[in-house]
Scaffold this active site. Structure first.
Site, PDB file in Angstrom:
ATOM      1  N   THR A  93       0.855  -1.330  -0.168  1.00  0.00           N
ATOM      2  CA  THR A  93      -0.086  -0.096  -0.103  1.00  0.00           C
ATOM      3  C   THR A  93       1.020   1.238   0.022  1.00  0.00           C
ATOM      4  O   THR A  93       1.627   1.586   0.900  1.00  0.00           O
ATOM      5  CB  THR A  93      -0.773   0.139   1.151  1.00  0.00           C
ATOM      6  OG1 THR A  93      -1.735  -1.137   1.181  1.00  0.00           O
ATOM      7  CG2 THR A  93      -1.878   1.160   1.226  1.00  0.00           C
ATOM      8  N   LYS A 168      -7.283   2.073  -3.210  1.00  0.00           N
ATOM      9  CA  LYS A 168      -6.633   1.555  -1.858  1.00  0.00           C
ATOM     10  C   LYS A 168      -6.798   2.773  -0.915  1.00  0.00           C
ATOM     11  O   LYS A 168      -7.061   2.424   0.397  1.00  0.00           O
ATOM     12  CB  LYS A 168      -5.503   0.757  -1.972  1.00  0.00           C
ATOM     13  CG  LYS A 168      -5.000   0.207  -0.549  1.00  0.00           C
ATOM     14  CD  LYS A 168      -5.910  -0.848  -0.167  1.00  0.00           C
ATOM     15  CE  LYS A 168      -5.621  -1.469   1.186  1.00  0.00           C
ATOM     16  NZ  LYS A 168      -4.148  -2.219   1.181  1.00  0.00           N
ATOM     17  N   LYS A 236      -0.802   4.654   8.985  1.00  0.00           N
ATOM     18  CA  LYS A 236       0.236   4.901   7.916  1.00  0.00           C
ATOM     19  C   LYS A 236      -0.408   5.089   6.704  1.00  0.00           C
ATOM     20  O   LYS A 236      -0.250   6.108   5.863  1.00  0.00           O
ATOM     21  CB  LYS A 236       1.235   3.728   7.636  1.00  0.00           C
ATOM     22  CG  LYS A 236       2.301   3.977   6.265  1.00  0.00           C
ATOM     23  CD  LYS A 236       1.534   3.383   5.063  1.00  0.00           C
ATOM     24  CE  LYS A 236       1.442   1.883   5.350  1.00  0.00           C
ATOM     25  NZ  LYS A 236       1.146   1.158   4.018  1.00  0.00           N
TER      26      LYS A 236
END
Length: 286
Positions: A93, A168, A236
């Site tokens: 990601t 995402k 994150k």
């Protein structure tokens, strides 16, 4: 059969790699912590001591690492040792602009790059039921598809490189916000004298609550925060989403509030627990 290099054998990567191994692919693997590769090695995977060793032996590389910073650290050694025309599938990601940057660097060395983050946690990863969010060109997607079909149940093709990462960002942004909203409702409901099982029974049966809250019910009811998706990594991802908002001139006040709530939870020692442990932080503030 093609030799597959796999870099990053954490909660997700180890399970994705194992499914490829079960399907008969020869794996060349690398991870900073060798002990996480023990089961794969017992079943015939080849260990590499460096990124360069993986790249030189592989026809296709898959990366599933924690942060853009890790990709930045390894990308040069990877792309300068892969054979020209090789395919790099990045399922980590990362933010969209970073994905485009790395794809451009790979292209300069004749390496094809596929933007392929996943939706799903360790259960779907183990079952080969991940959802791949794909950004890239048709040829690279076609070359990757047999592997994606083993590791996932569906692939969504969203456009050029960066578009998979963009989707995402949105998925994890919503996940993080919904978890905090539900945790606050639970805390408030209990403060008003309602029992936790009643709150779950009623709230999850209403259309205003995301279906994922029913899926994490057991974790919250039993305060069992065995890690499916570490809290530090959703923090994150929310940070990466805020970078994307800034780059695109979008105001996201709710995103930033949610991000900082996870940051506070991480600072209290919850970072390595499942992201649902943010409920503990919210309860502690009341």
């Amino acid at each position: 059969m093609q030799k597959i290099g796999f870099i990053g054998l954490g909660i997700m990567g180890s399970r994705m790699a194992f499914n490829l191994q079960k399907a008969g692919y020869e794996l060349i693997i690398y991870n900073r912590t060798r002990s996480k590769a023990s089961e794969l090695l017992e079943n015939g995977a080849v260990w590499s001591n460096t990124i360069a060793e993986v790249a030189k032996q592989s026809d296709i590389i898959i990366t599933m690492v924690s942060t853009p910073e890790v990709i930045r650290e390894l990308h040069y050694e990877l792309i300068t040792n892969l054979r020209e025309g090789s395919l790099w599938i990045n399922s980590s990601t990362v933010n969209p602009s970073f994905s485009v940057e790395i794809a451009n660097k790979a292209s300069q060395h004749g390496i094809c790059y596929l933007d392929a983050p996943v939706a799903g946690t360790k259960g779907p990863a183990a079952a080969g039921e991940l959802l791949f969010l794909i950004g890239g060109n048709d040829k690279d997607i076609s070359n990757a598809q047999p592997l994606l079909d083993i590791m996932g149940k569906k692939s969504l093709y969203l456009g050029e490189v960066g578009k998979g990462s963009a989707m995402k960002m949105l998925i994890n942004q919503l996940l993080g916000a919904q978890m905090i909203a539900f945790a606050e409702a639970l805390a408030m409901g209990q403060a008003m004298g309602l029992k936790k099982p009643t709150l779950f029974d009623v709230l999850t049966a209403t259309p205003v609550v995301a279906p994922v809250m029913a899926a994490v019910r057991s974790k919250l009811e039993h305060r069992d925060y065995e890690t499916n998706f570490p809290l530090k990594w959703i923090h994150k991802d929310l940070h990466l989403s805020s970078i994307s908002a800034y780059e695109n001139g979008i105001s996201t006040p709710n995103l930033n509030t949610v991000k900082e709530t996870y940051a506070k939870a991480k600072q209290t020692g919850l970072g390595d627990m499942d992201f649902t442990a943010v409920y503990e932080y919210i309860n502690s503030q009341n």
